[in-house]
Write a protein that holds these residues in place. Structure first.
Motif, PDB file in Angstrom:
ATOM      1  N   THR A   2      19.608  -0.419  37.579  1.00  0.00           N
ATOM      2  CA  THR A   2      19.325   0.788  38.351  1.00  0.00           C
ATOM      3  C   THR A   2      18.878   0.421  39.767  1.00  0.00           C
ATOM      4  O   THR A   2      19.288   1.034  40.742  1.00  0.00           O
ATOM      5  N   LEU A   3      18.042  -0.602  39.858  1.00  0.00           N
ATOM      6  CA  LEU A   3      17.460  -0.978  41.139  1.00  0.00           C
ATOM      7  C   LEU A   3      17.561  -2.486  41.343  1.00  0.00           C
ATOM      8  O   LEU A   3      17.191  -3.259  40.465  1.00  0.00           O
ATOM      9  N   GLN A   4      18.115  -2.889  42.488  1.00  0.00           N
ATOM     10  CA  GLN A   4      18.008  -4.284  42.927  1.00  0.00           C
ATOM     11  C   GLN A   4      17.365  -4.220  44.299  1.00  0.00           C
ATOM     12  O   GLN A   4      17.982  -3.734  45.240  1.00  0.00           O
ATOM     13  N   ILE A  40      29.832  -6.839  34.076  1.00  0.00           N
ATOM     14  CA  ILE A  40      28.369  -6.696  34.059  1.00  0.00           C
ATOM     15  C   ILE A  40      27.800  -7.767  34.983  1.00  0.00           C
ATOM     16  O   ILE A  40      27.994  -8.960  34.732  1.00  0.00           O
ATOM     17  N   ASN A  41      27.089  -7.372  36.027  1.00  0.00           N
ATOM     18  CA  ASN A  41      26.680  -8.392  37.004  1.00  0.00           C
ATOM     19  C   ASN A  41      25.516  -9.250  36.497  1.00  0.00           C
ATOM     20  O   ASN A  41      24.899  -8.968  35.466  1.00  0.00           O
ATOM     21  N   MET A  42      25.266 -10.312  37.244  1.00  0.00           N
ATOM     22  CA  MET A  42      24.262 -11.280  36.800  1.00  0.00           C
ATOM     23  C   MET A  42      22.886 -10.666  36.663  1.00  0.00           C
ATOM     24  O   MET A  42      22.128 -10.991  35.762  1.00  0.00           O
ATOM     25  N   ASP A  43      22.545  -9.767  37.575  1.00  0.00           N
ATOM     26  CA  ASP A  43      21.215  -9.173  37.535  1.00  0.00           C
ATOM     27  C   ASP A  43      21.025  -8.343  36.258  1.00  0.00           C
ATOM     28  O   ASP A  43      19.960  -8.354  35.659  1.00  0.00           O
ATOM     29  N   THR A  44      22.066  -7.629  35.841  1.00  0.00           N
ATOM     30  CA  THR A  44      21.981  -6.899  34.571  1.00  0.00           C
ATOM     31  C   THR A  44      21.804  -7.881  33.419  1.00  0.00           C
ATOM     32  O   THR A  44      20.982  -7.663  32.520  1.00  0.00           O
ATOM     33  N   ARG A  45      22.558  -8.974  33.459  1.00  0.00           N
ATOM     34  CA  ARG A  45      22.492  -9.930  32.351  1.00  0.00           C
ATOM     35  C   ARG A  45      21.086 -10.519  32.214  1.00  0.00           C
ATOM     36  O   ARG A  45      20.543 -10.614  31.121  1.00  0.00           O
ATOM     37  N   THR A  46      20.467 -10.885  33.351  1.00  0.00           N
ATOM     38  CA  THR A  46      19.131 -11.469  33.222  1.00  0.00           C
ATOM     39  C   THR A  46      18.119 -10.437  32.737  1.00  0.00           C
ATOM     40  O   THR A  46      17.273 -10.733  31.901  1.00  0.00           O
ATOM     41  N   VAL A  47      18.224  -9.191  33.198  1.00  0.00           N
ATOM     42  CA  VAL A  47      17.245  -8.188  32.747  1.00  0.00           C
ATOM     43  C   VAL A  47      17.362  -7.951  31.243  1.00  0.00           C
ATOM     44  O   VAL A  47      16.363  -7.965  30.521  1.00  0.00           O
ATOM     45  N   ILE A  48      18.592  -7.764  30.736  1.00  0.00           N
ATOM     46  CA  ILE A  48      18.698  -7.444  29.306  1.00  0.00           C
ATOM     47  C   ILE A  48      18.424  -8.667  28.423  1.00  0.00           C
ATOM     48  O   ILE A  48      18.100  -8.521  27.242  1.00  0.00           O
ATOM     49  N   PRO A  52      11.822 -16.997  49.303  1.00  0.00           N
ATOM     50  CA  PRO A  52      10.518 -17.085  48.650  1.00  0.00           C
ATOM     51  C   PRO A  52       9.969 -15.770  48.103  1.00  0.00           C
ATOM     52  O   PRO A  52       9.145 -15.778  47.203  1.00  0.00           O
ATOM     53  N   GLU A  53      10.450 -14.644  48.621  1.00  0.00           N
ATOM     54  CA  GLU A  53       9.881 -13.375  48.147  1.00  0.00           C
ATOM     55  C   GLU A  53      10.418 -13.005  46.767  1.00  0.00           C
ATOM     56  O   GLU A  53      11.578 -13.245  46.454  1.00  0.00           O
ATOM     57  N   ILE A  54       9.562 -12.393  45.979  1.00  0.00           N
ATOM     58  CA  ILE A  54       9.958 -11.977  44.633  1.00  0.00           C
ATOM     59  C   ILE A  54      10.551 -10.572  44.684  1.00  0.00           C
ATOM     60  O   ILE A  54       9.888  -9.629  45.104  1.00  0.00           O
ATOM     61  N   GLY A  55      11.826 -10.456  44.297  1.00  0.00           N
ATOM     62  CA  GLY A  55      12.483  -9.153  44.291  1.00  0.00           C
ATOM     63  C   GLY A  55      12.359  -8.457  42.947  1.00  0.00           C
ATOM     64  O   GLY A  55      11.846  -9.022  41.981  1.00  0.00           O
ATOM     65  N   ILE A  56      12.829  -7.217  42.894  1.00  0.00           N
ATOM     66  CA  ILE A  56      12.802  -6.454  41.645  1.00  0.00           C
ATOM     67  C   ILE A  56      14.219  -6.247  41.133  1.00  0.00           C
ATOM     68  O   ILE A  56      15.101  -5.827  41.877  1.00  0.00           O
ATOM     69  N   LEU A  57      14.435  -6.567  39.861  1.00  0.00           N
ATOM     70  CA  LEU A  57      15.641  -6.161  39.153  1.00  0.00           C
ATOM     71  C   LEU A  57      15.176  -5.203  38.075  1.00  0.00           C
ATOM     72  O   LEU A  57      14.547  -5.625  37.102  1.00  0.00           O
ATOM     73  N   GLY A  58      15.434  -3.908  38.274  1.00  0.00           N
ATOM     74  CA  GLY A  58      14.826  -2.928  37.369  1.00  0.00           C
ATOM     75  C   GLY A  58      15.831  -1.989  36.734  1.00  0.00           C
ATOM     76  O   GLY A  58      16.748  -1.514  37.397  1.00  0.00           O
ATOM     77  N   ILE A  59      15.669  -1.746  35.450  1.00  0.00           N
ATOM     78  CA  ILE A  59      16.524  -0.781  34.756  1.00  0.00           C
ATOM     79  C   ILE A  59      15.652   0.372  34.243  1.00  0.00           C
ATOM     80  O   ILE A  59      14.618   0.141  33.606  1.00  0.00           O
ATOM     81  N   ILE A  60      16.084   1.597  34.537  1.00  0.00           N
ATOM     82  CA  ILE A  60      15.441   2.783  33.959  1.00  0.00           C
ATOM     83  C   ILE A  60      16.109   3.094  32.627  1.00  0.00           C
ATOM     84  O   ILE A  60      17.341   3.075  32.524  1.00  0.00           O
ATOM     85  N   THR A  61      15.295   3.339  31.599  1.00  0.00           N
ATOM     86  CA  THR A  61      15.845   3.816  30.334  1.00  0.00           C
ATOM     87  C   THR A  61      15.255   5.182  30.032  1.00  0.00           C
ATOM     88  O   THR A  61      14.186   5.542  30.525  1.00  0.00           O
ATOM     89  N   LYS A  62      15.984   5.920  29.198  1.00  0.00           N
ATOM     90  CA  LYS A  62      15.523   7.263  28.832  1.00  0.00           C
ATOM     91  C   LYS A  62      16.115   7.584  27.469  1.00  0.00           C
ATOM     92  O   LYS A  62      17.228   7.175  27.159  1.00  0.00           O
TER      93      LYS A  62
END
Lengths: 475, 475
Positions: B130-132, B214-222, B93-103
């Motif tokens: 970058t962050l899961q 490329i893992n699933m978390d990357t695919r959903t973020v992009i 039930p908890e909402i996690g973070i899938l985060g990518i840093i760009t620069k």
């Protein structure tokens, strides 16, 4: 008529009606009210015909298992100052239709409104959408008489869909209820029934200045309308109108610009989405259904289900009689609020465009944890000091507004099929110059245009916010 | 660099990387894989350290009550051919973070990717955001070591939010799970850790041609990235690129136009909203949580929770060891699919712009009944004839596609923290000229631009559709 102007916009800017002038509508509704006999008597809950308390749960349910029921909820959340409570709530899982038929006369879109009796309405008759139908109605589960004009919403007769969205209802009173809000355009000649009338959108909005004329279902349907974009043609059209009417309408023009301009908002749409994503991620809402008999701090006597301190609302039973010669009679529960409430938007010109101060609000029956709400929304608690768990932000500011700040103030009714004589004060308050653009983290400034974009994608703005948006006039 | 072009667009069109060329990335990931020791052993469910079966329900839960659990669901619906079933499902039930840093380096946006080990991955190491982080991670409930780079997502260090949306995960496997998908832009010099690498978006999309990189978390973020609007500057930029690369890329340019053009779609956005509103109104999904021990047709033995016919998936227990010198060791359940699946979009040029054939799909764990899915999605049932309750529409067409119709075909992994060696074939199939524009009522043609608009407003497109969208290249 310039065709690139949005049809809804032209109707919203039209208050001359070739069928009935705006003043006469009030008289017509009054006459409808006088002609009908409506009797609503209190009735013992145990004696409500076709209703019973479920043996295991004490939920109040219809014998058919359809319509709606009163159930119990247990709510845990890390939002706000109360982290755990239980309450009764209306459960109505089926998605109903709130539908308005529109038709062009001399190039202008007219809305087919119904003078409709609801037992809970203060004045019984209000202007409602062409069709209000539960799923049982429109799928003809009961093989009863089909509602008038249903055939234009179920594909039997030709109609163009202009708006068709799922929208939520009161999250403090309904458990995840949603209705389908539809506007269709019809080219057929329609059979006109005596309690129906063609109005322009401008007229409907004008009537929202008055108390309890336009029902909640109409307000939610017309709040879903998007009016297109701002361009020079709009300006030209508007100044022609204005000179014709011979009046200065700076505020209404400013509202129109806030509705149509998509470029001068303080925050980008992405930023607003990020704001609400952040709040939804941080705050939890754990809702579990429990038997009504186990709901803490709520009691039942012969006539009502009520909070032990008399707070919030109670569930009462009524027997309804409607009609002169052919009398319809039925029993049902209604929800009666402990007191009237306030819903208010504070607005402020930022970058030359009016912005609305939107509140992120968590309510127990919300479909998605948090919805966008008016700046101030206190429907279910007494808003006078000391009577609530805490004082809502900006409430004092709204209550202390000077007359020149009050851009709208009228009483509007909640749905008379579920609520007993509930009216709430709808207000739009213009902030004074000293009002800060800096706001608490659960508030954000949005233009009308941005709010209309969010409405289009469903379930972002709650019904109280949509009610206020429906009142915004452009003329 | 022309500044009015969208930063994400420029990165998506860039495959020259000043840090690492695209070919070397595959070698770098391979090296990461060779250097790490990963052991995954089957383990008796009763012996999973820190996990137990709840006494009352037989749900499989973590001793802390956190992380995730395996629960039972009872599902009733009037959608499809199976109107009532029960199944185990992952509850998180908890909402996690899938985060990518760009620069930005030399004006081009780079994405900070992590070579991350997951016990369920076929090849262990894949490129992840970058962050899961789970909510327990990022709120530091456990006072453990904070995940790397968390400070750029929780406000401790400065970062500009570019994307921030709540998106769903597999509705057949997860009960209403959503994650926060975030992309931030950072101006700080970042401390670089050895398993991190800077890639352009164009490179990431190029790598999606290959299996399981490329893992699933990357695919959903992009997939959440919106690339702005089409204008003459885009055309100029693109033709300069094309002549520089010396190659003809008509298909990729066509995809770019489908992503950026908002005017040539077969259906207006309002029509698409009406299409899904209608389906959500007509079809019911009643989901009730039940004890895992009461789930019909599912059994448990020492090593697994499984369907009595061996269908769908099973829940297994594993013990994981990772590391060379400093070894991490833990136990957890994983979900193992009964077979690999297919997710495929059929695409077709309509009005000169590529449209994607989108399916409205109801799944038991969906947050809002129905989500938009790929044309063909069969993850949880065997797609070979006779093994399923029914044959999915368009499956035969996809399986019989000629080589020249296959615009994409690669195996991509589902989330290796929950799924055991699950890979599914991702395909984009170009319809032949005879393929009808007329489609069944639960399908609709949409441009890429329209799908990207719906993604922005959360929870419209399911993770399988988003995975395919992430693979679409513009160069």
């Amino acid at each position: 008529m310039k065709t690139t102007l949005h049809n809804f916009l032209i109707s919203a800017l039209t208050i001359d009606n070739e069928f009935i002038d705006t003043k006469s509508i009030k008289d017509w509704v009054k006459k409808q009210n006088e002609e009908v006999v409506v009797k609503v008597h209190p009735k013992r809950l145990e004696e409500l015909d076709k209703w019973h308390f479920d043996k295991a749960t004490a939920d109040l349910v219809h014998d058919s298992g359809k319509f709606f029921s009163i159930i119990g909820l247990d709510i845990k959340t890390n939002w706000g100052k109360v982290s755990h409570w239980q309450q009764p709530i209306i459960n109505q899982p089926e998605i109903g239709i709130l539908g308005i038929i529109t038709k062009r006369f001399n190039g202008i879109l007219y809305f087919l409104m119904q003078a409709k009796i609801e037992p809970g309405n203060i004045n019984y008759v209000q202007l409602s959408p062409t069709l209000q139908a539960t799923k049982s109605n429109y799928t003809k589960v009961h093989q009863g008489r089909s509602p008038l004009y249903l055939e234009y919403f179920n594909g039997e007769k030709p109609a163009t869909v202009l708006v068709d969205q799922l929208q939520s209802e009161q999250g403090a009173r309904f458990f995840r209820k949603r209705n389908r809000n539809i506007i269709v355009e019809v080219e057929d000649e329609l059979a006109m029934h005596p309690n129906f009338v063609w109005l322009t959108l401008g007229q409907i909005k004008h009537l929202l200045k008055f108390d309890n004329l336009i029902n909640m279902d109409t307000r939610t349907v017309i709040s879903c309308i998007n009016f297109g974009s701002y361009n020079s043609e709009v300006t030209d059209f508007y100044s022609t109108l204005r000179s014709k009417n011979g009046q200065k309408q700076d505020f209404e023009l400013d509202m129109l610009i806030s509705a149509l301009n998509s470029e001068k908002a303080l925050h980008r749409i992405d930023t607003v989405i990020s704001w609400i994503t952040n709040l939804k991620s941080r705050f939890d809402l754990e809702v579990n259904r429990i038997p009504l008999k186990e709901v803490n701090h709520w009691k039942r006597d012969e006539f009502q289900i009520f909070h032990e301190d008399g707070k919030y609302f109670k569930v009462i039973g009524v027997e309804v009689e409607i009609g002169n010669r052919e009398v319809q009679r039925w029993c049902q529960p209604l929800v009666e609020s402990a007191q009237e409430g306030i819903m208010a938007f504070i607005i402020k010109k930022i970058n030359g465009v009016y912005h609305f101060l939107v509140q992120a609000k968590l309510e127990s029956g919300n479909f998605d944890v948090i919805e966008m709400a008016p700046t101030v929304q206190c429907l279910t608690g007494n808003y006078r000091a000391g009577q609530q768990e805490y004082t809502p932000a900006f409430l004092d500011y709204v209550l202390a507004a000077k007359p020149k700040q009050i851009r709208l103030s009228s009483y509007q009714s909640e749905e008379g099929g579920r609520f007993f004589q509930e009216q709430n004060r709808n207000m739009i308050i213009e902030a004074d110059d000293n009002f800060s653009e800096e706001v608490p983290e659960n508030f954000i400034w949005m233009t009308l245009n941005q709010m209309l974009s969010f409405i289009q994608y469903n379930n972002y703005l709650n019904v109280e916010a949509r009610s206020l948006i429906s009142t915004v006039r452009f003329i």
